[in-house]
Design a protein around this motif. Structure first.
Motif, short mmCIF file in Angstrom:
data_model
loop_
_atom_site.label_atom_id
_atom_site.label_comp_id
_atom_site.label_asym_id
_atom_site.label_seq_id
_atom_site.Cartn_x
_atom_site.Cartn_y
_atom_site.Cartn_z
N ARG A 223 0.88 -1.10 -0.67
CA ARG A 223 -0.03 -0.15 -0.04
C ARG A 223 0.64 1.30 -0.33
N GLN A 224 1.58 1.48 1.41
CA GLN A 224 2.70 2.61 0.84
C GLN A 224 3.69 2.28 -0.26
N ILE A 225 3.76 1.75 -1.46
CA ILE A 225 3.61 1.91 -2.99
C ILE A 225 2.99 2.23 -3.44
N ALA A 226 2.30 1.83 -3.17
CA ALA A 226 1.50 2.32 -4.33
C ALA A 226 0.48 3.45 -4.63
N GLU A 227 0.95 4.42 -2.85
CA GLU A 227 -0.11 5.35 -2.71
C GLU A 227 1.62 6.78 -2.75
N ALA A 228 2.54 6.11 -3.13
CA ALA A 228 3.66 6.80 -2.97
C ALA A 228 3.69 7.62 -4.46
N ASP A 229 4.30 8.83 -4.29
CA ASP A 229 4.22 8.94 -6.23
C ASP A 229 5.66 8.96 -6.41
N ALA A 230 6.77 8.10 -5.92
CA ALA A 230 7.47 7.95 -6.00
C ALA A 230 8.73 6.84 -4.98
N VAL A 231 9.60 6.06 -5.68
CA VAL A 231 9.97 5.46 -4.71
C VAL A 231 11.40 5.58 -4.96
N VAL A 232 12.58 5.41 -3.52
CA VAL A 232 13.30 5.10 -3.99
C VAL A 232 14.18 4.03 -2.50
N ILE A 233 15.43 3.32 -3.81
CA ILE A 233 15.46 1.99 -3.22
C ILE A 233 17.03 1.81 -2.94
N SER A 234 18.11 1.84 -1.85
CA SER A 234 19.08 1.78 -1.85
C SER A 234 18.76 -0.19 -1.65
N THR A 235 20.46 -0.51 -2.20
CA THR A 235 20.47 -2.38 -1.64
C THR A 235 22.28 -1.92 -1.64
N PRO B 260 8.11 -0.70 -13.50
CA PRO B 260 7.99 0.36 -13.10
C PRO B 260 8.68 1.57 -14.01
N ARG B 261 9.03 2.76 -13.71
CA ARG B 261 9.29 3.98 -14.67
C ARG B 261 11.25 4.24 -14.09
N ASN C 283 -1.02 -4.42 -9.20
CA ASN C 283 1.18 -4.38 -9.34
C ASN C 283 1.21 -3.35 -8.83
N CYS C 284 1.53 -2.63 -8.09
CA CYS C 284 1.79 -1.52 -6.89
C CYS C 284 3.24 -1.00 -7.39
N TRP C 285 4.00 -1.25 -8.41
CA TRP C 285 5.10 -0.86 -8.70
C TRP C 285 4.28 -0.58 -10.38
N ALA C 286 4.03 -0.95 -10.85
CA ALA C 286 3.70 -0.20 -12.28
C ALA C 286 3.30 0.69 -12.73
N ASP C 287 4.11 1.49 -13.41
CA ASP C 287 4.59 3.11 -13.22
C ASP C 287 5.40 3.45 -12.55
N LYS C 288 5.17 3.39 -12.09
CA LYS C 288 5.64 3.57 -10.35
C LYS C 288 7.10 4.24 -10.95
N PRO C 289 7.53 6.11 -10.75
CA PRO C 289 9.10 6.61 -10.99
C PRO C 289 9.14 5.86 -9.72
N VAL C 290 11.14 4.72 -9.93
CA VAL C 290 11.27 4.56 -8.89
C VAL C 290 13.07 4.88 -9.04
N ALA C 291 13.96 5.71 -8.18
CA ALA C 291 15.25 5.45 -8.62
C ALA C 291 15.79 4.47 -7.40
N VAL C 292 17.24 3.70 -8.39
CA VAL C 292 17.34 2.72 -7.52
C VAL C 292 19.23 3.15 -6.94
N MET C 293 19.57 2.85 -6.31
CA MET C 293 21.05 3.48 -5.75
C MET C 293 21.84 1.86 -5.00
N SER C 294 22.96 2.04 -4.21
CA SER C 294 23.66 1.07 -3.68
C SER C 294 24.88 1.67 -2.94
#
Length: 180
Positions: free
Chosen positions: A64-76, A135-136, A100-111
């Motif tokens: 739900r958090q992912i679906a409701e977010a305008d964008a997501v930042v993931i760091s691994t 996602p985007r 699919n909560c990720w569909a077309d969601k802007p996502v920045a990936v970093m590490s």
């Protein structure tokens, strides 16, 4: 425009991990936003558990958090040349939620990692994990925070000028992607 909602997901479970610090820095450099950190402390995915009791509420809450977010930042982080098991497990569980909560969601990936490559391999693998969710994912600048334990000051802010510059650029692009 309303204040954008930014969700951070750290692939490391330690509260003060470099990856947790990095998503917090991303939020700071993103600028005005409502920021939340997802808690991915899920049980190991088990199809029998899912069949018996369904998708756990804590997994559904993150979906739900992912679906409701305008964008997501993931760091691994990088463990044995790949993303953490905790992050992969979270992605597996979240994929079991309805829709699919990720569909077309802007996502920045970093590490961020202790080694000199800064988790580059883990980030590449994480990007491949995300493809199925559609996602985007922003393509760059890529953030591979090397020698990560020495890259933050006492307040948890990045000290390296090039990292601050590149993370700022990535967050500007993420903000622009929200409006796309």
């Amino acid at each position: 425009m309303a204040t954008p909602k930014l969700l951070g997901i750290s692939g490391s479970l330690r509260a003060e991990s470099c990856n947790s610090k990095l998503i917090r820095e991303a939020a700071r450099l993103f600028g005005n936003c409502s920021f939340a950190e997802a808690d991915i402390r899920f049980s190991l995915y088990d199809g029998d558990e899912e069949s018996a009791t369904g998708v756990p509420e804590n997994v559904q809450a993150v979906a739900r958090q992912i679906a409701e977010a305008d964008a997501v930042v993931i760091s691994t982080t990088e463990y044995n040349k790949g993303p953490s098991g905790a992050l992969k497990n979270a992605l597996d569980w979240i994929s079991r939620c309805e829709g699919n909560c990720w569909a077309d969601k802007p996502v920045a990936v970093m590490s961020a990692a202790a080694g000199r490559a800064g988790g580059e391999r883990a980030q590449l693998i994480l990007r491949s994990f995300m493809v199925a969710f559609r996602p985007r994912i922003l393509q760059g600048p890529e953030i591979h925070l090397a020698n990560c334990t020495n890259q933050f000051d006492d307040q948890g802010q990045l000290t390296g000028e090039i990292y601050v510059k590149e993370l700022s650029q990535l967050m500007q692009q993420l903000r622009a992607e929200i409006d796309r």
